[in-house]
Motif scaffolding. Structure first.
Motif, mmCIF file in Angstrom:
data_model
loop_
_atom_site.group_PDB
_atom_site.id
_atom_site.type_symbol
_atom_site.label_atom_id
_atom_site.label_comp_id
_atom_site.label_asym_id
_atom_site.label_seq_id
_atom_site.Cartn_x
_atom_site.Cartn_y
_atom_site.Cartn_z
ATOM 1 N N TYR A 533 -3.651 102.362 12.650
ATOM 2 C CA TYR A 533 -5.077 102.731 12.616
ATOM 3 C C TYR A 533 -5.661 102.358 13.981
ATOM 4 O O TYR A 533 -6.394 101.395 14.116
ATOM 5 N N GLU A 537 -12.492 103.878 15.282
ATOM 6 C CA GLU A 537 -13.086 104.344 14.033
ATOM 7 C C GLU A 537 -12.135 104.113 12.851
ATOM 8 O O GLU A 537 -12.560 103.802 11.741
ATOM 9 N N HIS A 538 -10.828 104.302 13.091
ATOM 10 C CA HIS A 538 -9.868 104.006 12.030
ATOM 11 C C HIS A 538 -9.924 102.535 11.638
ATOM 12 O O HIS A 538 -9.956 102.192 10.457
ATOM 13 N N ARG A 541 -13.022 101.648 9.682
ATOM 14 C CA ARG A 541 -13.031 102.139 8.314
ATOM 15 C C ARG A 541 -11.936 101.469 7.476
ATOM 16 O O ARG A 541 -12.118 101.247 6.281
#
Lengths: 992, 107, 415
Positions: A533, A537-538, A541
């Motif tokens: 990730y 942004e990964h 989240r």
């Protein structure tokens, strides 16, 4: 323990004591306190529980970046969850309660999650809870939801009101610290109209806490003078307690002013939401201090260094008796000095930098405080409260060198400019290696309507971290000459420290909190990176980093630095997540403003509206209008009322308020030509004084509106539209006249609200009008589809002899101002003829009995006039009309389209509305085949049975055939295809 | 909240005063036209990420339609002009070119 | 690929979770693939997944200009429903909904599909008629929905004010097996499964050109070089027009901004999804406790993905009126997504004028709920080269024939 000091506190008024309660415990405070300072003054260090592990949480900051100190405030209609204690002004009688625990803050069952912390790393729920399948909905999800969620649910309607207002300025300055004040003074002196927005009740920002002198004055005095100067200028509006929440496209600045948040129930609105248009926005929004990531940095008592200083200086509150300071920069030494000045102990300053050379550090050393250079915190001791720290070498893996007992740890990891407003509309940032921060890139500002920059950042919001740099930067925005100067000492460079110690192993990293509200730790971010990730942004989240109610104000930079290190890439390559409005959470009530209840939306009222109100009306919303659905007599059901209205209109006389019908005047030498394009039929040949029914289609060919067109004079036509269609059709006309046929000489005017229109319907209609007198309304003079203008009973009337019911019927338009009186006159005079008013449902039944179509019932945007057997209303001769080309398309021209027919159930019952006629078999997707559907269905009081219309494949060719319509609960309704005209097929009644 | 200047009444109108009307300068194809032409008129849209010519109506104002040249990627407004034109004014096109040298031009 | 389970998490926990591998590989592009999908959002990844799973086509690259799942997949309000009026829509959305039911198990990745129920409120007589019609249609389409009265609505959603003075609630269209799912997880789950099948997900790789010979696609130019392919699928939602332009054709699409926002988290208070189309707003509560709220679209072409103000205001007004208790909650965050709207507001899954180039777009505001069905159908279209039952009505050429699939008929405004 944390307590109120005997002296100090520049923001509190010791002559005005107040009492607040926290979890039922009464606590003494002063006016000027925040909720946070008030409870800290009463040794309430722990104020909540974290989201995931339910760990004890204490106040960590003193401003908008606070992630932990959230309480439920107030009761009943003034209860508000998730109130941030550090930015909420305390007031006498304020009732607060901590959140997210059960049964109590001190003892929380949910803290069991903490014991299983190892099993609950970032994103663990994506890997688990999959079996058995039904357990997610019924077991896992309910447990997770109950354990999450923070604040309690308000139950009552909001007891407060909210206002909205507009403001305009050449320059809007956001923030009234020394940067904002300097910029505002410069702009104001340059003659610009200036609005200054300050989120707190007092101006001055950090400089007044740091106690510097500016131009030889104490900062407090300098700020007071600046504020007084601004307040004295006519071209300046200075608003405190006003949070600039978001900057939107083309420079739309939203700001929320707290008016009665701190004086609830005093009659003023709770908040006022400002929409500000400014030529330019100056963000002087300051900077936010970062935490340091060391094990146990989430234990209550570990706070930001500047916050510890704020509580001492602003509120006279000491967080602890013995405060260990941990830093990587010079600014934190100011906290040491402030604590020493207040008579408190500072056992040591632990500085991660190997060489500590600055003047501030020297001043601290000079006061006898140990400065441990090149050191870090290995671990904080304590559970619900700090008890001590273990010291290690910053360069090592965390081997303990010594332990220091303390009850407060003040940490500083450096500063991050507040770039939110800058970024909301796309302003870009640069990474500043020296200060390890993102700062606004003046070359890539957010762009306004003209494509030029619309925002400038000044002061520490622009990355200037010393008072002199701040003032010089802010002064340069508008001022000339020398900028104000200070005595603030030069500061040595900071050194970025992203984890402490730098070689910490996994065990320590699992105890280093990045986001204390959501329980995101250094190890979670590293896990996200390990699992791929990799985008920031990964990671956000996957771990929920920065998704807490502070939206990452404190944690984001630390988190993405950890991520960057895990990915072995420089921080700017990782970038930031997106900054979204609002800067701090904004009450929905403030967004909704006064649009609540009856004035939720504007209400359009016909001139006769109030009469209906007092005559048993049951309303039906039609767009923003309300139309009478029916008029109920005492004790009468809706159904009975409708049936009575239908029977009476057919037998005697009915009165309908048709004022909502669209009335558009089309006038000019080319008006006829224009209407021939607009309608499927020909309107140019209509004789003066005559009416003609017309259909309008969109360019797709689909039927969009219908109505009666009246030729008023040689060059003017009056087009009636449906109630819902008036504005749309007028806009449609203007579109064609302005954008396509702009050389045609035509004017249009929407007269819908200029006239009241009343339908007088039934066998006695003519008798009533003759009784009123003034015009010849006889069959000979005013035959069906004719129009005349004159006076009726003394009223200026336009009389249209048209019928939507099959009855003898006149529609009469009078000026809106005469509408109510005319209605009452008709109503009174009509009593001897059995007159009763009727509503829209009766109208629908009357027209359905006659097989007339209704836009919105028989049409739904996919129906063409040909489907409704209305080819008679389409001119074959015209080369063109709007929609003609669309109707030439293969699917619309197909012989297999569903066409309008009447439907009669075999048993006389009423078909359910919207049912489909099934055909044998299923389609390729396994869906049951269908061959038609019901478009209108009613009980006909006239015929005493159900009647319906519908669209059926090849319908008109299948008269007499019986179709199956599956209804509710497996019931199959059988209905026969019949002619769509159910009543008075010859039209004798209309012709009376 | 966009601001567009209505070329008819001169008001700098906020988005809430305006009604958007889609791509501008579409050529109407009526009865007898080919499927492809009708499709190009009714449905096919340039929808560029960049310079866009579009229709607006000053609906809650003077009521007039007008046209605007606007960048859909940055929302920069290059200019507005009367609806009664068949293509963007030359000076507007030159201005757009000055702001967006890579722009391929109005075709 | 390491299997995910409670036991695996416990086992790794003993080692501080240092043993987890990548959820998906991060490969450099190969020279050539059988199929290239442009767009690693939910739809693109699902297309690739079903190409592999249903048709054994595994030499596939999914090219993404940003980060996977970073477009509308990661910025929608996560609603799942299939209560559509028209047959073709109901078929593909119900296919999607039924695949969602078992998606966590199929992907071995918890997408948190929560069939908590979904209500579409009727607040005008017109809406009552539209929704009743939908219920009858759904029952014939194999979609389980029912019409419920206002008292039942209040029972299901106690926090709702059904007696608002302007638009009292007259009933609702209820889909008990509609609900929500965790949007990011859908993209991540598909990505992990695709990667596991040997497919290459190539992020940070922007397509700059589409190469063709004799009217047939041969590959794409990207910021990571040229890549050949036999078949190309364009699955990029709001940016489809830009790619179509590279392919030399136009689509009936406009890109508009759709607004969404969330509140601060509160304890559970509403365990269904509520949509109110008359007043333009819809709301559900996430597992974190945030009220997730969606509003309308701006009417002008827009590629900025930013939140605007007045639609938010309109939506919040509507919801404060419908749920008075939210007045003292606070908006935490608002944003915009770029949706691709077609002439009839229904999607396009279609062959294109360019040979071997297929397009999947136009989902407008209905994209998330359709992801598995869309991927399933698109895989069929691409594998066979011809539309199957789920896609045959969604051709890009339906507009010139007039064969609309118009859902606004019953649904009012929003999806």
């Amino acid at each position: 323990m944390s307590t109120r000091l005997a002296r100090g506190g520049r923001l509190i008024d010791r002559t005005k004591p107040i009492t607040v309660t926290f979890n039922g415990r009464r606590m003494a405070g002063y006016l000027g306190d925040t909720l946070a300072s008030a409870v800290l003054a009463n040794d309430q260090m722990m104020v909540g529980r974290s989201f995931k592990y339910h760990r004890p949480r204490g106040v960590v900051a003193s401003g908008a970046e606070e992630p932990n100190a959230l309480v439920g405030l107030g009761t009943g209609g003034r209860f508000e969850p998730n109130q941030r204690m550090t930015t909420t002004e305390a007031f006498d009688g304020a009732e607060t309660a901590s959140q997210n625990h059960w049964p109590s803050l001190e003892f929380d069952i949910g803290a069991i999650n903490n014991k299983f912390g190892r099993l609950l790393p970032g994103g663990f729920y994506y890997k688990t809870f999959m079996w058995p399948r039904s357990f997610w909905k019924h077991v896992y999800e309910p447990i997770i939801r109950q354990s999450a969620g923070l604040g309690k649910v308000p139950t009552d309607r909001d007891a407060d009101r909210y206002e909205q207002a507009y403001a305009f300025a050449d320059v809007a300055v956001v923030g009234a610290g020394i940067a904002g004040l300097t910029a505002a003074l410069g702009a104001a002196k340059a003659g610009k109209r200036v609005i200054v927005l300050e989120m707190t009740p007092a101006c001055g920002g950090r400089a007044v806490v740091d106690g510097i002198t500016i131009d030889g004055q104490g900062a407090d005095a300098w700020v007071a003078a600046a504020v007084e100067a601004l307040r004295g200028m006519d071209n300046v509006t200075l608003m405190t307690r006003t949070m600039a929440t978001g900057l939107y496209d083309h420079g739309y600045l939203m700001a929320a002013e707290r008016i009665a948040d701190h004086t609830p129930g005093d009659g003023r609105p709770k908040q006022r939401l400002w929409r500000i248009r400014a030529g330019e926005v100056i963000t002087a929004t300051g900077a936010i201090e970062r935490t340091l990531s060391f094990a146990g940095n989430d234990i209550p008592g570990v706070m930001l260094a500047a916050a510890v200083r704020d509580y001492v200086v602003n509120y006279g509150v000491s967080i602890g008796d013995r405060t260990v300071i941990v830093t990587n920069n010079d600014d934190a030494y100011r906290t040491a000095l402030a604590l020493l000045d207040a008579g408190l102990r500072v056992p040591a300053v632990i500085d991660a930098r190997a060489n500590v050379t600055g003047a501030l550090a020297q001043a601290v050393r000079d006061r006898g405080v140990r400065v441990l250079a090149g050191h870090g915190v290995a671990k904080v001791h304590g559970g619900k409260r700090v008890t001590g720290v273990a010291i290690c070498a910053q360069a090592g893996e965390g081997a303990m060198i010594e332990e220091i007992a303390c009850d407060c740890v003040a940490m500083s990891g450096g500063w991050s400019p507040v770039v939110h407003l800058w970024s909301h509309c796309g302003g870009k940032l640069n990474w500043d290696e020296t200060s390890a921060m993102f700062r606004p890139d003046p070359q890539r500002p957010p762009l306004g309507a003209d494509g030029r920059g619309m925002v400038r950042a000044v002061g520490s919001a622009n990355g200037m971290l010393t008072a002199d740099a701040v003032l010089a930067d802010a002064h340069a925005a508008f001022g000339s000459g020398a900028a104000p100067a200070t005595d603030a000492p030069a500061e040595a460079a900071m050194e970025p420290v992203w984890i402490m110690p730098q070689g910490a192993g996994p065990k320590l990293r699992m105890k280093m909190w990045l986001d204390p509200q959501n329980d995101v730790k250094v190890s979670d971010v590293q896990l996200a990176a390990r699992e791929g990730y990799e985008s920031v942004e990964h990671t956000k989240r996957y771990t929920t980093l920065g998704m807490a109610t502070d939206q990452g104000k404190m944690s984001n930079i630390n988190g993405l630095a950890v991520l960057s290190n895990a990915l072995h890439q420089p921080i700017p390559a990782t970038g930031t997540t997106t900054f979204r409005p609002p800067y701090t959470p904004l009450n929905f009530g403030a967004i909704a403003g006064e649009a609540r209840g009856e004035i939720f939306q504007p209400l359009r009222r016909t001139p006769i509206h109030d009469w209906h109100e007092t005559h048993g009306v049951e309303w039906e919303p039609v767009g923003l209008w309300r139309r009478p659905f029916c008029y109920r007599r005492p004790g009468e059901s809706t159904e009975a009322a409708v049936n009575r209205e239908v029977r009476n209109t057919r037998q005697n006389l009915g009165l309908l308020d048709a004022s909502t019908l669209g009335k558009i005047l089309v006038k000019g030498p080319d008006a006829g030509k224009f209407l021939d394009m607009l309608y499927t039929g020909v309107m140019s040949t209509l004789a003066v004084g005559k009416c003609r029914y017309g259909l309008m289609c969109n360019e797709q060919g689909f039927l969009s509106d219908d109505g009666v067109v009246v030729r008023l004079s040689e060059d003017s036509w009056l087009c009636h539209t449906t109630s819902g269609g008036a504005d749309r059709i007028h806009g449609w006309m203007e579109d064609w006249l302005q954008c396509e046929w702009w050389d045609w000489k035509v004017h249009t005017a929407n007269l819908t609200e200029q006239f009241a229109q009343i339908a007088v319907v039934g066998p006695n209609a003519r008798k009533l009008l003759e009784k009123l007198g003034g015009m010849d309304v006889s069959k000979e003079t005013l035959p069906f589809m004719a129009f005349a203008e004159g006076t009726l009973g003394g009223f200026d009337a336009r009389v249209f002899r048209i019928s939507f019911s099959g009855e003898l019927s006149y529609e009469i338009a009078v000026p809106a101002s005469q509408g109510r009186a005319f209605w009452e006159k008709l109503h009174d005079a009509g009593q001897e003829f059995g007159l009763m008013p009727y509503g829209t449902e009766c109208l629908h039944i009357l027209r359905a009995e006659k097989g007339f179509i209704m836009i919105g019932d028989e049409t739904d945007g996919t129906v063409i006039p040909q489907d409704l057997n209305m080819a008679w209303a389409i001119s074959k001769k015209k080369a063109d009309y709007l929609g003609k080309r669309g109707q030439e398309r293969s699917y619309l021209a197909s012989a297999d389209r569903w066409k309008l027919v009447g439907l009669e159930t075999l048993d006389g019952s009423v078909l359910p509305d919207g049912v489909y006629a099934v055909a044998p078999g299923v389609n390729a997707n396994g869906q049951r085949n269908v061959q038609g559907r019901v478009t209108s269905t009613y009980f006909s009081p006239t015929l005493g049975r159900g009647i319906a219309m519908g669209l059926v494949k090849h319908g008109p060719d299948r008269m007499g055939e019986v179709l199956d319509f599956p209804g509710d609960n497996g019931k199959i309704h059988q209905a026969r295809i019949v002619d769509q005209v159910f009543f008075d097929k010859e039209g004798a009644k209309n012709d009376a | 909240m966009l601001i567009l200047e209505c070329p008819c009444c001169g008001v700098k109108a906020e988005e809430t005063e305006l009604a958007p009307g889609g791509e501008a300068h579409l050529k109407r194809f009526g009865p007898g036209s080919s499927d492809a032409d009708f499709d190009s008129y009714m449905f096919a849209r340039a929808n560029p990420k960049g310079v866009h010519f579009e229709r607006w109506r000053h609906a809650n104002g003077c009521g007039k339609w007008f046209l605007a040249a606007r960048c859909t990627a940055t929302l920069e407004v290059f200019g507005t002009y009367p609806a009664q034109t068949t293509e963007p004014p030359a000076e507007l096109q030159a201005y757009i070119k000055s702001r967006r040298p890579e722009w391929e031009g109005y075709k | 690929m390491k299997r995910y389970s409670m036991f695996a998490v416990a086992r790794e926990g003993l080692n501080y979770h240092l043993g987890w591998g990548r959820a998906w590989r991060n490969p450099a592009p190969k020279k050539k693939y059988d199929v290239i999908i442009v767009g690693a959002g939910g739809h693109g990844l699902a297309t690739a997944y079903y190409l592999g799973k249903n048709y054994g086509i595994r030499n596939v690259a999914i090219i993404e200009k940003g980060w996977l799942g970073g477009g509308n997949t990661g910025r929608n309000t996560t609603i799942i429903r299939s209560n559509y009026l028209q047959d073709p829509s109901a078929a593909i959305y119900e296919k999607a909904r039924s695949l969602y039911e078992t998606l966590s198990q199929d992907l071995n990745y918890n997408v948190m599909f929560s069939p908590r129920g979904l209500l579409m409120l009727a607040q005008t007589h017109h809406e009552v008629r539209g929704y009743r019609r939908t219920v009858y249609a759904n029952n014939l389409q194999g979609v389980t929905t029912e019409w419920i009265g206002p008292e039942r609505v209040k029972q299901i959603v106690p926090i709702m004010n059904i007696h608002g003075p302007r638009y009292p609630v007259l009933g609702a269209l209820y889909q008990a097996r509609g609900g929500t799912a965790r949007h990011d997880a859908v993209a991540w789950g598909y990505a992990r499964a695709c990667s596991d099948m040997g497919m290459d997900i190539i992020q940070q790789c922007e397509v700059t050109g589409i190469r063709q010979v004799n009217g047939k696609v041969t590959g794409v130019d990207t910021t990571k070089g040229s890549i050949d392919c036999d078949k190309l699928g364009l699955v990029v939602a709001g940016h489809t027009s830009v790619l179509a332009d590279m392919g030399g054709f136009r689509l009936p699409i406009e890109s508009l901004a759709l607004q969404a926002l969330v509140s601060e988290p509160i304890k559970p208070c509403m365990d269904v999804v509520v949509m109110a189309n008359t007043v333009h707003g819809y709301m559900s509560q996430s597992d974190k406790g945030e009220m997730v709220i969606g509003g309308g679209t701006d009417g002008f072409n827009n590629y900025t993905q930013r939140g605007s103000w007045h639609h938010v205001e309109e939506t919040v007004r509507a919801l404060v009126e419908t749920f008075p208790m939210i007045s003292r909650l606070k908006m935490l965050r608002q944003w915009g997504g770029i949706v691709d709207m077609t002439g009839d507001r229904s999607p396009i899954l279609s062959k294109t004028p360019l040979g071997n180039c297929f397009v999947n777009c136009g989902w407008g505001t209905g994209g998330f709920k359709s992801i598995p069905g869309s991927g399933w159908a698109m895989a069929e279209l691409m594998a066979r080269g011809e539309p199957g039952p789920l896609t045959e009505e969604f051709s890009m050429y339906r507009f010139r024939e007039g064969k609309f699939i118009d859902e606004s008929v019953a649904a009012g405004v929003a999806h």
